[in-house]
Design an enzyme around this catalytic site. Sequence first.
Site, PDB file in Angstrom:
ATOM      1  N   VAL A 167      38.008   0.479 -39.656  1.00 45.18           N
ATOM      2  CA  VAL A 167      37.230   1.284 -38.701  1.00 45.18           C
ATOM      3  C   VAL A 167      36.224   0.468 -37.898  1.00 45.18           C
ATOM      4  CG1 VAL A 167      37.482   3.477 -39.951  1.00 45.18           C
ATOM      5  CG2 VAL A 167      35.521   1.983 -40.452  1.00 45.18           C
ATOM      6  N   TYR A 181      22.685  -0.048 -46.263  1.00 43.92           N
ATOM      7  CA  TYR A 181      23.305   1.282 -46.403  1.00 43.92           C
ATOM      8  C   TYR A 181      22.354   2.351 -45.840  1.00 43.92           C
ATOM      9  CZ  TYR A 181      25.908   5.103 -48.705  1.00 43.92           C
ATOM     10  OH  TYR A 181      26.641   6.238 -48.965  1.00 43.92           O
TER      11      TYR A 181
HETATM   12  N1  NAD Z   1      30.335   9.168 -53.486  1.00 42.62           N
HETATM   13  C1  NAD Z   1      29.067   9.399 -53.208  1.00 42.62           C
HETATM   14  O1  NAD Z   1      28.243   9.654 -54.103  1.00 42.62           O
HETATM   15  C2  NAD Z   1      28.586   9.386 -51.781  1.00 42.62           C
HETATM   16  C3  NAD Z   1      27.282   9.794 -51.529  1.00 42.62           C
HETATM   17  C4  NAD Z   1      26.812   9.797 -50.231  1.00 42.62           C
HETATM   18  C5  NAD Z   1      27.626   9.395 -49.194  1.00 42.62           C
HETATM   19  N2  NAD Z   1      28.894   8.988 -49.466  1.00 42.62           N
HETATM   20  C6  NAD Z   1      29.703   8.564 -48.329  1.00 42.62           C
HETATM   21  O2  NAD Z   1      30.940   9.252 -48.349  1.00 42.62           O
HETATM   22  C7  NAD Z   1      31.949   8.427 -47.789  1.00 42.62           C
HETATM   23  C8  NAD Z   1      33.106   8.324 -48.767  1.00 42.62           C
HETATM   24  O3  NAD Z   1      32.625   7.792 -49.980  1.00 42.62           O
HETATM   25  P1  NAD Z   1      33.481   7.778 -51.322  1.00 42.62           P
HETATM   26  O4  NAD Z   1      32.534   7.995 -52.423  1.00 42.62           O
HETATM   27  O5  NAD Z   1      34.679   8.634 -51.197  1.00 42.62           O
HETATM   28  O6  NAD Z   1      33.878   6.231 -51.335  1.00 42.62           O
HETATM   29  P2  NAD Z   1      35.229   5.514 -51.808  1.00 42.62           P
HETATM   30  O7  NAD Z   1      34.896   4.075 -51.920  1.00 42.62           O
HETATM   31  O8  NAD Z   1      35.812   6.221 -52.968  1.00 42.62           O
HETATM   32  O9  NAD Z   1      36.175   5.755 -50.542  1.00 42.62           O
HETATM   33  C9  NAD Z   1      35.880   5.167 -49.296  1.00 42.62           C
HETATM   34  C10 NAD Z   1      37.170   4.926 -48.561  1.00 42.62           C
HETATM   35  O10 NAD Z   1      36.849   4.262 -47.315  1.00 42.62           O
HETATM   36  C11 NAD Z   1      37.763   3.199 -47.136  1.00 42.62           C
HETATM   37  N3  NAD Z   1      37.190   2.157 -46.302  1.00 42.62           N
HETATM   38  C12 NAD Z   1      36.156   1.338 -46.611  1.00 42.62           C
HETATM   39  N4  NAD Z   1      35.957   0.471 -45.610  1.00 42.62           N
HETATM   40  C13 NAD Z   1      36.878   0.741 -44.648  1.00 42.62           C
HETATM   41  C14 NAD Z   1      37.166   0.192 -43.389  1.00 42.62           C
HETATM   42  N5  NAD Z   1      36.483  -0.850 -42.906  1.00 42.62           N
HETATM   43  N6  NAD Z   1      38.170   0.731 -42.665  1.00 42.62           N
HETATM   44  C15 NAD Z   1      38.886   1.765 -43.150  1.00 42.62           C
HETATM   45  N7  NAD Z   1      38.670   2.330 -44.345  1.00 42.62           N
HETATM   46  C16 NAD Z   1      37.667   1.815 -45.083  1.00 42.62           C
HETATM   47  C17 NAD Z   1      38.033   2.698 -48.554  1.00 42.62           C
HETATM   48  O11 NAD Z   1      39.219   1.919 -48.608  1.00 42.62           O
HETATM   49  C18 NAD Z   1      38.113   3.993 -49.337  1.00 42.62           C
HETATM   50  O12 NAD Z   1      39.403   4.520 -49.363  1.00 42.62           O
HETATM   51  C19 NAD Z   1      31.272   7.097 -47.469  1.00 42.62           C
HETATM   52  O13 NAD Z   1      30.890   7.075 -46.117  1.00 42.62           O
HETATM   53  C20 NAD Z   1      30.059   7.091 -48.362  1.00 42.62           C
HETATM   54  O14 NAD Z   1      29.022   6.292 -47.872  1.00 42.62           O
HETATM   55  C21 NAD Z   1      29.390   8.968 -50.725  1.00 42.62           C
END
Ligand code: NAD
Length: 265
Positions: A67, A157
């Site tokens: 992305v 972050y």
């Molecule tokens: N899990 C939490 O507690 C939490 C809390 C707040 C915010 N978030 C946000 O939610 C979103 C998803 O988090 P998650 O917990 O499912 O994380 P995760 O790591 O399980 O999944 C993230 C996905 O994004 C993909 N990704 C990472 N970098 C990428 C790139 N450069 N291009 C394309 N794909 C890419 C990864 O391969 C993965 O499949 C993120 O933006 C994260 O910051 C998560």
Amino acid sequence: MGKKLQGKIAFVTGGARGIGAATCWRFADEGVDGIVIADKLEDELHETREKIEQRYNIKVVPIKMDVSHEMDWIDALYIIREQFGKLDILVNNAGISHRARFVDCTVEAWNKVIAINQTGTFLGMKHSVPLMKKSKKSSLINISSIAGLTGYYSSPYTASKWAVRGMTKAAAMEFGDWGIRVNSIHPGFIWTPLTKQDREMVEKFNKINALNREGEPDEVTKPIVFLASDDSSYITGSELVIDGGHSAGGGVRMIGKDLGIYKND
Ligand SMILES: NC(=O)c1ccc[n+]([C@@H]2O[C@H](COP(=O)([O-])OP(=O)(O)OC[C@H]3O[C@@H](n4cnc5c(N)ncnc54)[C@H](O)[C@@H]3O)[C@@H](O)[C@H]2O)c1
């Protein structure tokens, strides 16, 4: 199965696993016409696509992309135009975390987090909007975090997630004339591969939220469906917090517990 997203085409980044994959499943369950799943993890991407296609009779298009690369977005939008000819929902979900204080963070690590979380969201909006505006009634959802509402000990972050929150509001102003609503989602600790790396940290944070537990991915995907669907037709530029009460006053709650004011009686 619901019908809230019937007739719509959705694009979810970071959709191979975690919240993104759960969103794709939920969209399919709400009757979406087609889904484009983008991720850099090729194997998981195809696995998620196959499973959703097997379970639901809809077209799922996987796109391997980073992305933070503008060319990848240009190619992805070309594929979406070819395959579906329209786009109604974009979920800018792909993101990474990197735990570093300001005083320790290298410029390289800083730039990487900003490139994926912040620039990736900018590129997603920039390149998807020309197609989304043809739908006249589209929804763009940017995944921020509670780290976009408060100070958090991962400095890049926090910077990126505050930026996503601000960009969401600026975009809502810019895209309103085209019928595109833009909102941000602010999850607390949700049980995904990202947080499973640090059970101890999650348990400590669970102690200060009002519900005393982490969230499940589906507790985020249902509100995402709401924002993606026409049920939220007058909501734009808003922020939806899904954190079990963490940001509502976690510090106050901890002190209230310590002082014996908040009791489980
Ligand atoms: N899990 C939490 O507690 C939490 C809390 C707040 C915010 N978030 C946000 O939610 C979103 C998803 O988090 P998650 O917990 O499912 O994380 P995760 O790591 O399980 O999944 C993230 C996905 O994004 C993909 N990704 C990472 N970098 C990428 C790139 N450069 N291009 C394309 N794909 C890419 C990864 O391969 C993965 O499949 C993120 O933006 C994260 O910051 C998560």
